[in-house]
Design an enzyme around this catalytic site. Structure first.
Site, short mmCIF file in Angstrom:
data_model
loop_
_atom_site.label_atom_id
_atom_site.label_comp_id
_atom_site.label_asym_id
_atom_site.label_seq_id
_atom_site.Cartn_x
_atom_site.Cartn_y
_atom_site.Cartn_z
N CYS A 1 23.48 1.62 41.07
CA CYS A 1 24.01 0.31 40.69
C CYS A 1 25.51 0.22 40.77
O CYS A 1 26.07 -0.85 40.64
CB CYS A 1 23.57 -0.01 39.27
SG CYS A 1 24.16 1.18 38.08
C1 LIG Z 1 19.86 3.87 38.73
S1 LIG Z 1 19.30 5.49 38.92
C2 LIG Z 1 17.55 5.29 38.85
C3 LIG Z 1 16.89 6.21 37.89
C4 LIG Z 1 15.42 6.09 37.73
N1 LIG Z 1 14.89 4.79 37.96
C5 LIG Z 1 15.00 6.54 36.33
O1 LIG Z 1 14.35 5.78 35.68
O2 LIG Z 1 15.37 7.61 35.90
C6 LIG Z 1 19.62 5.77 40.62
C7 LIG Z 1 19.17 7.12 41.11
O3 LIG Z 1 19.37 7.18 42.52
C8 LIG Z 1 19.73 8.49 42.85
N2 LIG Z 1 20.41 8.40 44.17
C9 LIG Z 1 21.59 7.80 44.42
N3 LIG Z 1 21.87 7.86 45.73
C10 LIG Z 1 20.84 8.52 46.33
C11 LIG Z 1 20.57 8.90 47.66
N4 LIG Z 1 21.41 8.62 48.65
N5 LIG Z 1 19.41 9.56 47.92
C12 LIG Z 1 18.54 9.84 46.91
N6 LIG Z 1 18.77 9.52 45.61
C13 LIG Z 1 19.90 8.86 45.33
C14 LIG Z 1 20.59 8.97 41.71
O4 LIG Z 1 20.59 10.37 41.60
C15 LIG Z 1 19.91 8.29 40.50
O5 LIG Z 1 18.99 9.14 39.88
#
Ligand SMILES: C[S@@+](CC[C@H](N)C(=O)[O-])C[C@H]1O[C@@H](n2cnc3c(N)ncnc32)[C@H](O)[C@@H]1O
Length: 378
Positions: free
Chosen positions: A79
């Site tokens: 986000c």
């Molecule tokens: C807003 S959090 C969502 C967490 C999840 N919905 C939960 O309930 O725990 C966004 C997630 O996206 C992951 N993320 C960010 N960029 C990414 C990428 N390029 N590839 C894989 N995961 C990614 C981060 O590590 C993070 O855990």
């Protein structure tokens, strides 16, 4: 192991809170996150993770990594770029472009005739307004290009759990939509209506007014999710005094009123920069409305939420614990948190509130996905 009738892919899975919310009627076909701590937390909580959790960048995945055809693809993409508090780099910004890493997989699945029946995209409310609505329209454009119709709901987790946490949920489908799922919703907030109103005609024509009711009144406030007073580390009095000294007269008065009432009162304290007499001043602000402020993802102790308890004329403060943060996300106490407090708070603060996911599953996703069979049987 989940073996429910509904299937899903969980992108940006973090600690698996979408999965917790979807619950036992749902089988996870695939999950992905690139953060080692989140992936370890996911494994600690879901014993079948070895079957389907891929730890790594979403951009490194190929369509062959995704088995079958899922009923739902859930994507809580990062986000930072959408955040109202952030730079508003929008969808084109570095980290949020992870969304397109996810989206190219949806396109590739579509090309193979395996596009998910339904897609849920969760993000901060800033997605509704960033770049004058261009980011929201870009998401709509992507969905429309794959034949999805879509609608958005802005849901504050505070309706379910004592944490103020507004988030936008875009629910898109290619399935026929039963009439009962279209109608009013308290979650079609002014911001959602404004975002829908800004869509160009070809996207506006694909808009769905999801009929999602409010849940029964929440029966737990912040005090109800706290750990026992004896089990937590309280600030020494001089540290509490420093917090009190940072409060404006208005906020001090709130605490004094609670002290005068005599009954136990629990609240949250937050650091805020305010402009007073033309100068920036750091203030501590207290809220005593039974809600915690929105959990964030602290890198260290300084941005952790502080709990204040006024009891029998005494004011005490302390840091919110990771278990309390998990409870504020609607996670059961059986949920396994990382050992480090900072990591635990990070996993919880980055998640999606599980009861909101459950409510969407119950009121929209499950009836929607069950509907074609029901229509066919009529
Ligand atoms: C807003 S959090 C969502 C967490 C999840 N919905 C939960 O309930 O725990 C966004 C997630 O996206 C992951 N993320 C960010 N960029 C990414 C990428 N390029 N590839 C894989 N995961 C990614 C981060 O590590 C993070 O855990």
């Amino acid at each position: 192991m989940s073996r429910g009738p509904f299937t899903f892919y969980e992108f940006f899975a973090g600690g698996g809170m979408a999965r917790v919310g979807l619950g036992p009627r749902w089988s996870c076909l695939f999950a992905n996150d690139f953060d080692p701590v989140k992936a370890a937390t996911y494994r600690a909580n879901f014993t079948d993770a070895a079957d389907h959790l891929r730890e790594g960048d979403v951009w490194r995945l190929g369509v062959a990594d995704l088995p079958g055809q899922a009923d739902v693809a859930w994507a809580s993409s990062p986000c930072q770029d959408f955040s109202l508090a952030g730079a508003r780099a929008g969808l084109a910004g570095g980290r949020s472009s992870a969304f397109y890493g996810f989206w190219r997989l949806m396109e590739a699945l579509g090309a193979e005739g395996r596009g998910p029946r339904t897609i849920v995209i969760e993000n901060v409310s800033g997605l509704l307004t960033s770049h004058g609505g261009a980011d929201f329209a870009a998401v709509g454009e992507a969905l429309a290009s794959q034949g999805y119709r879509f609608g958005a709901l802005e849901i504050d987790a505070a309706a379910f759990t004592p944490q103020s946490r507004p988030r936008v949920f875009i629910i898109a489908t290619r399935d026929p939509i039963p009439a009962a799922l279209v109608g009013d919703s308290p979650w079609r907030t002014r911001a959602v209506r404004a975002a829908a109103g800004r869509l160009p005609p070809h996207l506006a024509g694909r808009w769905i007014d999801w009929a999602c009711p409010a849940p029964p009144a929440r029966n737990a406030d912040l005090a109800a999710i706290l750990e026992d007073d004896a089990a937590v580390a309280w600030h020494p009095p001089d540290r509490t005094d420093r917090w009190l000294a940072l409060m404006s007269p208005l906020h001090r008065a709130r605490l004094e009123a609670a002290r005068a009432r005599g009954e136990r009162t629990v609240g949250g304290v937050f650091r805020r920069m305010r402009i007073e007499n033309g100068a920036k001043v750091q203030r501590a602000e207290v809220r005593l409305d039974g809600l915690a402020g929105c959990l964030r993802t602290p890198r260290g102790g300084s941005s952790r939420q502080v709990i204040v308890v006024v009891d029998q004329g005494q004011v005490r403060t302390r840091l919110l614990t990771p278990r309390e943060a998990a409870r504020l996300m609607g996670l059961p106490d059986a949920y396994v948190l990382p050992k480090s407090a900072t990591a635990g708070l990070h996993v919880a603060g980055d998640g999606v509130a599980a009861p909101v996911v459950r409510w969407l599953a119950e009121t929209i996703l499950e009836p929607l996905l069950a509907a074609p069979a029901a229509i066919a049987a009529e």
